[in-house]
Design a protein around this motif. Structure first.
Motif, PDB file in Angstrom:
ATOM      1  N   LEU A 105       0.648  -1.266   0.075  1.00  0.00           N
ATOM      2  CA  LEU A 105      -0.147   0.132   0.071  1.00  0.00           C
ATOM      3  C   LEU A 105       0.941   1.225   0.033  1.00  0.00           C
ATOM      4  O   LEU A 105       1.783   1.400   0.609  1.00  0.00           O
ATOM      5  N   THR A 106       0.383   2.262  -0.699  1.00  0.00           N
ATOM      6  CA  THR A 106       1.243   3.522  -0.756  1.00  0.00           C
ATOM      7  C   THR A 106       0.822   4.393   0.591  1.00  0.00           C
ATOM      8  O   THR A 106      -0.267   4.309   1.263  1.00  0.00           O
ATOM      9  N   GLU A 107       1.400   5.281   0.961  1.00  0.00           N
ATOM     10  CA  GLU A 107       1.350   6.241   1.988  1.00  0.00           C
ATOM     11  C   GLU A 107      -0.316   6.805   1.994  1.00  0.00           C
ATOM     12  O   GLU A 107      -0.795   6.854   3.088  1.00  0.00           O
ATOM     13  N   GLU A 108      -0.265   7.353   0.592  1.00  0.00           N
ATOM     14  CA  GLU A 108      -1.684   7.987   0.643  1.00  0.00           C
ATOM     15  C   GLU A 108      -2.593   7.097   0.986  1.00  0.00           C
ATOM     16  O   GLU A 108      -3.787   7.421   1.370  1.00  0.00           O
ATOM     17  N   ARG A 109      -2.666   5.774   0.211  1.00  0.00           N
ATOM     18  CA  ARG A 109      -3.734   4.687   0.230  1.00  0.00           C
ATOM     19  C   ARG A 109      -3.924   4.542   1.734  1.00  0.00           C
ATOM     20  O   ARG A 109      -4.946   4.156   2.216  1.00  0.00           O
ATOM     21  N   ARG A 110      -3.082   4.365   2.719  1.00  0.00           N
ATOM     22  CA  ARG A 110      -3.029   3.844   3.751  1.00  0.00           C
ATOM     23  C   ARG A 110      -3.651   5.087   4.609  1.00  0.00           C
ATOM     24  O   ARG A 110      -4.471   4.747   5.421  1.00  0.00           O
TER      25      ARG A 110
END
Length: 185
Positions: A105-110
Protein backbone atom coordinates in the motif's frame (compact mmCIF):
# COMPACT_ATOMS: atom_id res chain seq x y z
CA UNK A 1 -38.54 -5.99 33.01
CA UNK A 2 -35.56 -3.64 33.39
CA UNK A 3 -33.14 -6.58 33.26
CA UNK A 4 -34.62 -7.64 29.92
CA UNK A 5 -34.17 -4.12 28.54
CA UNK A 6 -30.53 -4.02 29.68
CA UNK A 7 -29.86 -7.53 28.34
CA UNK A 8 -31.40 -6.62 24.97
CA UNK A 9 -29.37 -3.39 24.81
CA UNK A 10 -26.15 -5.26 25.64
CA UNK A 11 -26.84 -7.90 22.98
CA UNK A 12 -27.59 -5.29 20.31
CA UNK A 13 -24.50 -3.23 21.21
CA UNK A 14 -22.28 -6.32 21.05
CA UNK A 15 -23.75 -7.17 17.65
CA UNK A 16 -22.89 -3.66 16.42
CA UNK A 17 -19.28 -4.07 17.57
CA UNK A 18 -19.02 -7.54 15.98
CA UNK A 19 -20.53 -6.31 12.70
CA UNK A 20 -17.94 -3.52 12.68
CA UNK A 21 -15.12 -6.02 13.31
CA UNK A 22 -16.43 -8.24 10.51
CA UNK A 23 -16.63 -5.31 8.08
CA UNK A 24 -13.02 -4.43 8.79
CA UNK A 25 -11.79 -7.92 7.90
CA UNK A 26 -12.73 -7.15 4.27
CA UNK A 27 -10.53 -4.05 4.30
CA UNK A 28 -7.23 -4.65 2.56
CA UNK A 29 -4.13 -4.01 4.60
CA UNK A 30 -0.56 -4.75 3.58
CA UNK A 31 -0.90 -8.35 4.70
CA UNK A 32 -2.64 -11.16 2.80
CA UNK A 33 -5.67 -12.73 4.49
CA UNK A 34 -8.36 -15.08 3.22
CA UNK A 35 -11.02 -12.71 4.61
CA UNK A 36 -10.29 -10.41 1.66
CA UNK A 37 -12.08 -12.74 -0.76
CA UNK A 38 -14.59 -14.42 1.59
CA UNK A 39 -17.41 -12.12 0.48
CA UNK A 40 -16.89 -12.72 -3.25
CA UNK A 41 -19.70 -14.48 -5.15
CA UNK A 42 -18.88 -16.75 -8.10
CA UNK A 43 -21.34 -17.67 -10.85
CA UNK A 44 -21.64 -21.43 -10.43
CA UNK A 45 -23.84 -22.92 -13.16
CA UNK A 46 -26.26 -20.00 -13.09
CA UNK A 47 -26.38 -19.28 -9.36
CA UNK A 48 -24.11 -17.09 -7.25
CA UNK A 49 -22.12 -19.08 -4.72
CA UNK A 50 -19.63 -17.84 -2.11
CA UNK A 51 -16.04 -18.31 -3.32
CA UNK A 52 -15.26 -20.52 -0.33
CA UNK A 53 -17.86 -23.06 -1.54
CA UNK A 54 -16.35 -23.50 -5.01
CA UNK A 55 -12.62 -23.23 -4.23
CA UNK A 56 -10.07 -23.49 -1.47
CA UNK A 57 -8.42 -20.22 -0.50
CA UNK A 58 -5.07 -20.10 1.28
CA UNK A 59 -2.37 -17.60 2.16
CA UNK A 60 0.86 -18.66 0.45
CA UNK A 61 2.98 -15.85 1.93
CA UNK A 62 2.55 -12.38 3.49
CA UNK A 63 1.68 -10.76 0.15
CA UNK A 64 -0.13 -13.43 -1.86
CA UNK A 65 -3.22 -15.62 -1.85
CA UNK A 66 -3.70 -18.93 -3.64
CA UNK A 67 -7.14 -19.98 -4.86
CA UNK A 68 -7.69 -23.52 -6.13
CA UNK A 69 -11.14 -24.17 -7.65
CA UNK A 70 -12.48 -27.68 -7.07
CA UNK A 71 -13.58 -27.97 -10.70
CA UNK A 72 -11.31 -27.09 -13.60
CA UNK A 73 -14.18 -25.30 -15.38
CA UNK A 74 -14.56 -22.85 -12.49
CA UNK A 75 -11.16 -21.18 -13.00
CA UNK A 76 -12.49 -18.54 -15.42
CA UNK A 77 -15.60 -17.87 -13.28
CA UNK A 78 -13.43 -17.29 -10.21
CA UNK A 79 -11.15 -14.98 -12.21
CA UNK A 80 -14.16 -12.97 -13.41
CA UNK A 81 -15.46 -12.65 -9.84
CA UNK A 82 -12.09 -11.32 -8.63
CA UNK A 83 -11.81 -8.85 -11.51
CA UNK A 84 -15.41 -7.65 -11.01
CA UNK A 85 -14.88 -7.13 -7.25
CA UNK A 86 -14.04 -3.80 -5.66
CA UNK A 87 -10.68 -5.13 -4.44
CA UNK A 88 -8.67 -3.83 -7.39
CA UNK A 89 -6.62 -7.03 -7.60
CA UNK A 90 -5.45 -8.91 -10.69
CA UNK A 91 -5.48 -12.71 -10.63
CA UNK A 92 -2.62 -14.69 -12.22
CA UNK A 93 -3.62 -18.14 -13.44
CA UNK A 94 -1.31 -21.10 -13.82
CA UNK A 95 -3.35 -24.14 -14.84
CA UNK A 96 -5.97 -24.67 -12.15
CA UNK A 97 -4.30 -22.46 -9.52
CA UNK A 98 -5.09 -18.76 -9.27
CA UNK A 99 -2.59 -16.54 -7.48
CA UNK A 100 -3.34 -13.04 -6.27
CA UNK A 101 -0.37 -10.84 -5.42
CA UNK A 102 -1.13 -7.95 -3.09
CA UNK A 103 0.94 -4.89 -3.94
CA UNK A 104 2.25 -2.89 -0.99
CA UNK A 105 0.00 0.00 0.00
CA UNK A 106 1.15 3.53 -0.74
CA UNK A 107 1.30 6.07 2.09
CA UNK A 108 -1.60 7.96 0.52
CA UNK A 109 -3.72 4.80 0.32
CA UNK A 110 -2.91 3.94 3.95
CA UNK A 111 -4.14 7.37 5.08
CA UNK A 112 -7.25 7.00 2.94
CA UNK A 113 -7.99 3.58 4.48
CA UNK A 114 -7.33 5.00 7.94
CA UNK A 115 -9.95 7.70 7.34
CA UNK A 116 -12.34 5.01 6.12
CA UNK A 117 -11.76 2.97 9.30
CA UNK A 118 -12.48 6.06 11.42
CA UNK A 119 -15.69 6.78 9.47
CA UNK A 120 -16.87 3.18 9.88
CA UNK A 121 -16.01 3.40 13.59
CA UNK A 122 -18.19 6.51 13.89
CA UNK A 123 -21.04 4.67 12.14
CA UNK A 124 -20.71 1.81 14.64
CA UNK A 125 -20.79 4.30 17.54
CA UNK A 126 -23.93 5.91 16.10
CA UNK A 127 -25.57 2.47 15.96
CA UNK A 128 -24.59 1.86 19.60
CA UNK A 129 -25.99 5.24 20.66
CA UNK A 130 -29.23 4.44 18.84
CA UNK A 131 -29.51 1.25 20.90
CA UNK A 132 -28.94 3.33 24.04
CA UNK A 133 -31.64 5.82 23.00
CA UNK A 134 -34.15 3.01 22.36
CA UNK A 135 -33.40 1.34 25.72
CA UNK A 136 -33.69 4.59 27.70
CA UNK A 137 -36.92 5.43 25.87
CA UNK A 138 -38.27 2.03 26.89
CA UNK A 139 -37.30 2.67 30.54
CA UNK A 140 -39.04 6.08 30.46
CA UNK A 141 -42.20 4.47 29.09
CA UNK A 142 -42.17 2.00 32.00
CA UNK A 143 -41.75 4.93 34.41
CA UNK A 144 -44.65 6.77 32.79
CA UNK A 145 -46.84 3.65 33.14
CA UNK A 146 -45.74 3.47 36.81
CA UNK A 147 -44.28 -0.02 36.38
CA UNK A 148 -40.94 1.11 37.85
CA UNK A 149 -39.95 3.73 40.41
CA UNK A 150 -37.92 6.83 39.60
CA UNK A 151 -34.90 5.41 41.45
CA UNK A 152 -35.06 2.18 39.44
CA UNK A 153 -35.41 4.22 36.28
CA UNK A 154 -32.33 6.35 37.02
CA UNK A 155 -30.32 3.28 38.02
CA UNK A 156 -31.29 1.51 34.78
CA UNK A 157 -30.38 4.57 32.70
CA UNK A 158 -26.98 4.75 34.41
CA UNK A 159 -26.34 1.06 33.73
CA UNK A 160 -27.38 1.47 30.09
CA UNK A 161 -24.97 4.41 29.80
CA UNK A 162 -22.16 2.24 31.25
CA UNK A 163 -22.92 -0.47 28.67
CA UNK A 164 -22.80 2.20 25.95
CA UNK A 165 -19.47 3.56 27.19
CA UNK A 166 -17.97 0.06 27.18
CA UNK A 167 -19.22 -0.67 23.64
CA UNK A 168 -17.89 2.68 22.36
CA UNK A 169 -14.53 1.92 24.01
CA UNK A 170 -14.49 -1.49 22.25
CA UNK A 171 -15.08 0.23 18.90
CA UNK A 172 -12.23 2.68 19.63
CA UNK A 173 -9.90 -0.23 20.42
CA UNK A 174 -10.82 -2.00 17.16
CA UNK A 175 -10.21 1.23 15.21
CA UNK A 176 -6.83 1.71 16.91
CA UNK A 177 -5.75 -1.89 16.24
CA UNK A 178 -6.78 -1.70 12.57
CA UNK A 179 -4.99 1.63 12.19
CA UNK A 180 -1.77 0.14 13.58
CA UNK A 181 -2.14 -2.79 11.19
CA UNK A 182 -2.59 -0.36 8.28
CA UNK A 183 0.37 1.81 9.17
CA UNK A 184 2.75 -1.12 9.71
CA UNK A 185 4.99 -1.34 6.63
Amino acid sequence: MLEEIKKDALTRMNKSVEAFRHDLTKLRTGRATTALVDHLKVNYYGSDMPLTQVASVSVSDARSLTITPWEKGMVSAVEKAILASDLGLTPNTAGTVIRINLPPLTEERRKELSKHVHAEGENAKVAIRNVRRDAIQHVKELLKEKQVTEDESHRAEDEIQKLTDKAVKDVDEVVKAKEQELMAV
